[in-house]
Design a protein around this motif. Structure first.
Motif, PDB file in Angstrom:
ATOM      1  N   VAL A  46       0.721  -1.316   0.241  1.00 23.33           N
ATOM      2  CA  VAL A  46       0.111   0.100   0.012  1.00 23.33           C
ATOM      3  C   VAL A  46       0.885   1.156  -0.081  1.00 23.33           C
ATOM      4  N   GLY A  47       1.900   1.297   0.794  1.00 26.43           N
ATOM      5  CA  GLY A  47       2.811   2.345   0.759  1.00 26.43           C
ATOM      6  C   GLY A  47       3.602   2.482  -0.346  1.00 26.43           C
ATOM      7  N   ILE A  48       3.967   1.495  -1.078  1.00 32.12           N
ATOM      8  CA  ILE A  48       4.534   1.738  -2.269  1.00 32.12           C
ATOM      9  C   ILE A  48       3.647   2.157  -3.384  1.00 32.12           C
ATOM     10  N   ALA A  49       2.277   1.576  -3.378  1.00 30.99           N
ATOM     11  CA  ALA A  49       1.410   1.992  -4.594  1.00 30.99           C
ATOM     12  C   ALA A  49       1.332   3.430  -4.288  1.00 30.99           C
ATOM     13  N   VAL A  50       1.040   4.070  -3.210  1.00 34.30           N
ATOM     14  CA  VAL A  50       0.834   5.555  -2.864  1.00 34.30           C
ATOM     15  C   VAL A  50       1.929   6.472  -3.114  1.00 34.30           C
ATOM     16  N   SER A  51       3.243   5.765  -2.864  1.00 32.92           N
ATOM     17  CA  SER A  51       4.537   6.501  -3.065  1.00 32.92           C
ATOM     18  C   SER A  51       4.534   6.742  -4.724  1.00 32.92           C
ATOM     19  N   LEU A  52       4.155   5.434  -5.245  1.00 34.94           N
ATOM     20  CA  LEU A  52       4.078   5.711  -6.911  1.00 34.94           C
ATOM     21  C   LEU A  52       3.264   6.715  -7.438  1.00 34.94           C
TER      22      LEU A  52
END
Length: 598
Positions: A46-52
């Motif tokens: 989830v954090g990676i998706a938001v960061s992307l």
């Protein structure tokens, strides 16, 4: 305008946290998905998706890392990094801070409650039952793993397999030290949810908790050596001596500080009767999650080890002086804060992935990942073998040597000694069988050495003397992602493949274990005869006090104490469910009558 941006930022953080908590519930409701996607892995994704998404729409390539901004501010003589921007850019500065995984927030905000709660919930008897193996893995194993990883990468570099990326030898050793730090959060998240064998759980958890302290000392020492070597001021003998002194002080001083702090806090709660002031009692008790950690850092000790032993001692010495309601509420609060801290760590770790855009050296990342696995294997398997050998004793085998009887027949006929022969063999006695580390436990110990937030936080502090700091940070980040997402996802399959016992009720197991094994020794006698008499309030509190006299068997004392705790919990639960009659009076239940009789 600035306050509006800050409000939006905090609203975003709270919304993300609520989202991952809801997704965690959905993940646990789907066992098949949860079997290969752990909760930490889901939060990380989830954090990676938001960061992307943010990097795509906000142009994160132009962002400056928060640590770099702080360093630039320090060079400019400005202690406030936000003064580098005007008021219109204040929100952007906070956004950069959010997407950069600040190591100070990790070490001083998130890590203390996690380790305190881990020590608070730990079965102390089981931990000390395996303390020799845990200590060997944490100290010798971490040193072997760190140096093995560094020297393997040195060999890879000398072979020319890293291409144009050629870090110095001390840089490789420093990288090996930081990558040797295992992640207690990842390990606990997987193994605790599976309720694995308590012996295995305490081995994995104990090693990973103490491993971080050793890895941090090794990393800091090698970082100093690296900086001095770049300045041509290296005195290797002096640095080696300082490492031994610093490590000895931390190994002895950190647990002693945690225990002493709990000891005097228990005396404070004993002398000050706060049971009628439940709010003050609870708030004062909750401060234990942070105060010992900060105190250890002030004294240049290991806050990790100090807060872990403080949590373990608090459960033993302070909790009996609390009111029953405060003890129950504190336990729930400790668990909730630790869970939120774990979630925030993996969320921030994922958010920082695209907030730190640098060049990736994929050869170094690949060889670094393989070298870390080899280094971990070199530390686990030899130490486990030597430890199992140390458990063996010489015993007498009184069986007849039938294969030699025929050859000794002529000697018997001439009046020689009998063919009966006693042989001395080495074998693990029955009383030590539970301390033995079987091969399947070794495999889990090797596989469970996941790299996580501790290694990444160390990488953010990597010395930039040769301009390779960013390369080490990105390499560590990718290795951490592989460990948490891939290896963490296959942990369940590995446990099933190795036929590790899972679904074990720890409380029931410990009750049975206490009945079968006597807890005795100098420390247990000293604790029951002297320590409890000093730190635990007698007679007035509603938490049962372990008797100081009248029982000489420590096993009976501990078993009775645990049974009294369970009885009070059952009585409290029954009382809370009591029905009211039409006139508003509490209907007396059977459990209430029995409790009054007791």
């Amino acid at each position: 305008m600035e306050e509006h941006k800050i409000s939006v930022l905090f609203l975003t953080i709270v919304t993300l946290l609520a989202t991952v908590l809801v997704l965690a519930k959905a993940l646990h409701d789907r066992p098949k998905l949860n079997s290969f996607l752990s909760e930490p892995g889901m939060v990380l994704l989830v954090g990676i998706a938001v960061s992307l998404v943010v990097s795509f729409f906000a142009g994160f390539n132009d962002f400056v890392d928060a640590d770099e901004a702080a360093a630039a501010a320090a060079d400019a003589g400005d202690d406030n990094i936000f003064k580098m921007y005007d008021e219109d850019q204040a929100g952007e500065s906070l956004l950069k801070l959010m997407f950069s995984f600040p190591k100070e927030v990790f070490f001083f905000g998130f890590l203390p409650p996690i380790l305190f709660n881990s020590g608070y919930e730990l079965q102390r008897e089981m931990f000390f039952r395996h303390i020799k193996a845990i200590g060997a893995f944490a100290v010798i194993g971490t040193l072997v793993s760190g140096f093995s990883t560094g020297f393997i990468l040195y060999g890879v570099r000398e072979a020319g397999w890293l291409g144009d990326f050629a870090p110095a030898t001390l840089e490789l050793l420093t990288f090996g030290a930081l990558i040797a730090a295992t992640d207690t959060v990842s390990v606990l998240g997987v193994l605790k949810s599976k309720q694995v064998d308590p012996h295995l759980f305490n081995l994995v958890f104990g090693e990973s908790a103490l491993n971080d302290a050793v890895a941090l000392v090794l990393f800091n020492s090698l970082s100093k050596v690296l900086v001095e070597d770049a300045d041509n001021n290296l005195n290797l003998a002096h640095e080696a001596k300082m490492f031994v002194i610093e490590f000895s002080m931390i190994a002895v001083g950190s647990p002693v500080l945690g225990i002493i702090f709990s000891f005097f806090t228990a005396i404070l709660f004993k002398r000050m009767d706060l049971r009628k002031h439940s709010a003050i009692e609870l708030c004062l008790y909750i401060l234990l999650m942070y105060v010992p950690y900060m105190m250890a850092e002030v004294f240049h000790l290991s806050g990790i080890v100090t807060i872990f032993f403080c949590g373990m001692s608090a459960r033993r010495y302070i909790e009996p002086n609390l009111s029953f309601a405060t003890a129950k509420n504190a336990e729930a609060i400790f668990h909730a804060i630790a869970y939120l801290a774990e979630t925030c760590i993996f969320l921030c770790l994922g958010l920082s992935c695209f907030g730190y855009i640098e060049r990736f050296h994929w050869r170094f990342i690949g060889f670094g990942f393989v070298a870390s696995l080899i280094g971990r294997a070199l530390s686990i398997y030899p130490i486990s073998f030597l430890y199992n050998c140390s458990l063996k004793e010489r015993v007498t085998d009184s069986l007849l040597a039938l294969d030699e009887e025929a050859s000794l027949g002529s000697m018997q006929s001439s009046g020689s000694m009998s063919s009966s022969k006693r042989q001395k063999i080495r074998s693990t006695p029955a009383r030590r069988q539970d301390r033995k580390i079987p091969p399947r436990f070794m495999h889990v110990l090797w596989f469970a050495g996941l790299r996580g937030a501790v290694a990444y936080a160390c990488a953010k502090n990597f010395p930039n003397v040769y301009g390779h700091e960013n390369d080490m940070v990105t390499s560590t980040m990718v290795i951490v992602l592989i460990n948490v997402l891939v290896m963490g996802g296959f942990t369940d399959a590995l446990l099933n493949c190795l036929k590790i016992r899972m679904g074990v009720d720890e409380k029931e197991y410990m009750k049975t274990w206490h009945k079968q094994r006597k807890l005795k020794g100098t420390f247990h006698r000293f604790e029951n005869d002297y320590i409890y008499k000093v730190v635990v309030r007698e007679g007035e509190n509603d938490i049962p006090v372990k008797p100081k006299h009248g029982y000489q068997n420590p096993e009976i004392i501990d078993t009775m104490y645990q049974l009294q705790i369970m009885e009070l919990a059952e009585i409290d639960e029954t009382d809370s469910q009591s029905e009211m009659d039409p006139e508003g009076m509490v209907v007396e239940t059977k459990s209430e009558t029995e409790s009054e009789h007791r």
